[in-house]
Design a protein around this motif. Structure first.
Motif, PDB file in Angstrom:
ATOM      1  N   UNK A  52      10.401  -5.689   1.025  1.00 30.33           N
ATOM      2  CA  UNK A  52       9.141  -6.434   1.083  1.00 30.33           C
ATOM      3  C   UNK A  52       8.084  -5.722   1.920  1.00 30.33           C
ATOM      4  N   UNK A  53       8.435  -5.246   3.096  1.00 33.15           N
ATOM      5  CA  UNK A  53       7.465  -4.611   3.993  1.00 33.15           C
ATOM      6  C   UNK A  53       7.261  -3.125   3.727  1.00 33.15           C
ATOM      7  N   UNK A  54       7.956  -2.572   2.745  1.00 35.35           N
ATOM      8  CA  UNK A  54       7.835  -1.130   2.505  1.00 35.35           C
ATOM      9  C   UNK A  54       7.548  -0.781   1.055  1.00 35.35           C
ATOM     10  N   UNK A  55       8.291  -1.340   0.115  1.00 32.96           N
ATOM     11  CA  UNK A  55       8.262  -0.904  -1.277  1.00 32.96           C
ATOM     12  C   UNK A  55       7.512  -1.858  -2.208  1.00 32.96           C
ATOM     13  N   UNK A  56       7.664  -3.146  -2.017  1.00 33.96           N
ATOM     14  CA  UNK A  56       7.091  -4.131  -2.935  1.00 33.96           C
ATOM     15  C   UNK A  56       5.568  -4.085  -2.891  1.00 33.96           C
ATOM     16  N   UNK A  57       4.937  -4.134  -4.083  1.00 35.62           N
ATOM     17  CA  UNK A  57       3.478  -4.114  -4.111  1.00 35.62           C
ATOM     18  C   UNK A  57       2.932  -5.459  -3.649  1.00 35.62           C
ATOM     19  N   UNK A  58       1.761  -5.407  -3.021  1.00 41.75           N
ATOM     20  CA  UNK A  58       1.101  -6.611  -2.510  1.00 41.75           C
ATOM     21  C   UNK A  58      -0.346  -6.627  -2.985  1.00 41.75           C
ATOM     22  N   UNK A  59      -0.838  -7.787  -3.329  1.00 36.11           N
ATOM     23  CA  UNK A  59      -2.221  -7.884  -3.797  1.00 36.11           C
ATOM     24  C   UNK A  59      -3.208  -7.516  -2.702  1.00 36.11           C
ATOM     25  N   UNK A  60      -2.909  -7.851  -1.458  1.00 39.69           N
ATOM     26  CA  UNK A  60      -3.841  -7.527  -0.368  1.00 39.69           C
ATOM     27  C   UNK A  60      -3.837  -6.043  -0.015  1.00 39.69           C
ATOM     28  N   UNK A  61      -2.930  -5.269  -0.609  1.00 37.05           N
ATOM     29  CA  UNK A  61      -2.905  -3.807  -0.432  1.00 37.05           C
ATOM     30  C   UNK A  61      -3.404  -3.120  -1.705  1.00 37.05           C
ATOM     31  N   UNK A  62      -4.290  -3.802  -2.436  1.00 35.96           N
ATOM     32  CA  UNK A  62      -4.803  -3.272  -3.710  1.00 35.96           C
ATOM     33  C   UNK A  62      -3.678  -2.941  -4.682  1.00 35.96           C
ATOM     34  N   UNK A  63      -2.689  -3.792  -4.723  1.00 37.64           N
ATOM     35  CA  UNK A  63      -1.527  -3.658  -5.603  1.00 37.64           C
ATOM     36  C   UNK A  63      -0.801  -2.333  -5.401  1.00 37.64           C
ATOM     37  N   UNK A  64      -0.648  -1.966  -4.155  1.00 40.20           N
ATOM     38  CA  UNK A  64       0.149  -0.817  -3.752  1.00 40.20           C
ATOM     39  C   UNK A  64       1.239  -1.314  -2.807  1.00 40.20           C
ATOM     40  N   UNK A  65       2.261  -0.504  -2.630  1.00 37.23           N
ATOM     41  CA  UNK A  65       3.265  -0.842  -1.620  1.00 37.23           C
ATOM     42  C   UNK A  65       2.640  -0.634  -0.250  1.00 37.23           C
ATOM     43  N   UNK A  66       3.108  -1.335   0.775  1.00 35.89           N
ATOM     44  CA  UNK A  66       2.567  -1.113   2.116  1.00 35.89           C
ATOM     45  C   UNK A  66       2.678   0.345   2.566  1.00 35.89           C
ATOM     46  N   UNK A  67       3.767   1.024   2.218  1.00 32.95           N
ATOM     47  CA  UNK A  67       3.909   2.437   2.598  1.00 32.95           C
ATOM     48  C   UNK A  67       2.831   3.296   1.947  1.00 32.95           C
ATOM     49  N   UNK A  68       2.622   3.106   0.635  1.00 32.23           N
ATOM     50  CA  UNK A  68       1.593   3.884  -0.057  1.00 32.23           C
ATOM     51  C   UNK A  68       0.201   3.538   0.442  1.00 32.23           C
ATOM     52  N   UNK A  69      -0.041   2.266   0.695  1.00 35.18           N
ATOM     53  CA  UNK A  69      -1.347   1.845   1.188  1.00 35.18           C
ATOM     54  C   UNK A  69      -1.655   2.499   2.531  1.00 35.18           C
ATOM     55  N   UNK A  70      -0.670   2.488   3.417  1.00 34.37           N
ATOM     56  CA  UNK A  70      -0.859   3.094   4.736  1.00 34.37           C
ATOM     57  C   UNK A  70      -1.074   4.602   4.620  1.00 34.37           C
ATOM     58  N   UNK A  71      -0.311   5.246   3.745  1.00 34.07           N
ATOM     59  CA  UNK A  71      -0.462   6.685   3.548  1.00 34.07           C
ATOM     60  C   UNK A  71      -1.871   7.004   3.017  1.00 34.07           C
ATOM     61  N   UNK A  72      -2.332   6.249   2.024  1.00 33.60           N
ATOM     62  CA  UNK A  72      -3.671   6.455   1.462  1.00 33.60           C
ATOM     63  C   UNK A  72      -4.748   6.140   2.484  1.00 33.60           C
ATOM     64  N   UNK A  73      -4.553   5.097   3.249  1.00 34.80           N
ATOM     65  CA  UNK A  73      -5.527   4.719   4.279  1.00 34.80           C
ATOM     66  C   UNK A  73      -5.652   5.829   5.311  1.00 34.80           C
ATOM     67  N   UNK A  74      -4.532   6.336   5.787  1.00 35.77           N
ATOM     68  CA  UNK A  74      -4.566   7.396   6.799  1.00 35.77           C
ATOM     69  C   UNK A  74      -5.154   8.695   6.263  1.00 35.77           C
ATOM     70  N   UNK A  75      -4.852   9.032   5.006  1.00 39.65           N
ATOM     71  CA  UNK A  75      -5.410  10.278   4.461  1.00 39.65           C
ATOM     72  C   UNK A  75      -6.913  10.140   4.225  1.00 39.65           C
ATOM     73  N   UNK A  76      -7.386   8.963   3.849  1.00 40.83           N
ATOM     74  CA  UNK A  76      -8.820   8.739   3.671  1.00 40.83           C
ATOM     75  C   UNK A  76      -9.546   8.704   5.000  1.00 40.83           C
ATOM     76  N   UNK A  77      -8.882   8.226   6.029  1.00 41.66           N
ATOM     77  CA  UNK A  77      -9.482   8.142   7.362  1.00 41.66           C
ATOM     78  C   UNK A  77      -9.690   9.536   7.948  1.00 41.66           C
ATOM     79  N   UNK A  78      -8.785  10.456   7.621  1.00 38.49           N
ATOM     80  CA  UNK A  78      -8.881  11.820   8.137  1.00 38.49           C
ATOM     81  C   UNK A  78      -9.968  12.635   7.416  1.00 38.49           C
ATOM     82  N   UNK A  79     -10.297  12.243   6.201  1.00 36.04           N
ATOM     83  CA  UNK A  79     -11.307  12.989   5.425  1.00 36.04           C
ATOM     84  C   UNK A  79     -12.706  12.565   5.718  1.00 36.04           C
TER      85      UNK A  79
END
Length: 79
Positions: A52-79
């Motif tokens: 649930x907290x790692x793999x399952x997609x969530x609507x509040x994460x733009x239908x991404x898993x929390x892990x993918x959302x965090x990875x995308x968020x961090x990579x966008x923040x660095x750019x």
């Protein structure tokens, strides 16, 4: 702070947790036989921490898993 409990048979007061309980039953618990409390505890832990907290997609994460959302968020923040 004042603690509050809904009346028996009134799930609308706790809609978020009632929704989560339905979800964990449908996606995890109803698919397996539970033999005792320890096994149930382990299954709930595995669902929450391992899925649930790692793999399952969530609507509040733009239908991404929390892990993918965090990875995308961090990579966008660095750019």
């Amino acid at each position: 702070m004042i603690s509050s409990y809904s009346k028996k048979g009134n799930p609308w007061d706790n809609a978020c947790i009632e929704s989560f309980h339905a979800l964990i039953k449908r996606e995890w618990l109803n698919r397996k036989k539970i033999n005792d409390y320890e096994e149930a505890y382990q299954m709930v832990f595995e669902y929450i921490e391992g899925f649930y907290n790692t793999v399952r997609i969530h609507s509040h994460c733009n239908y991404q898993s929390p892990n993918n959302y965090e990875k995308n968020y961090n990579s966008n923040k660095l750019n």
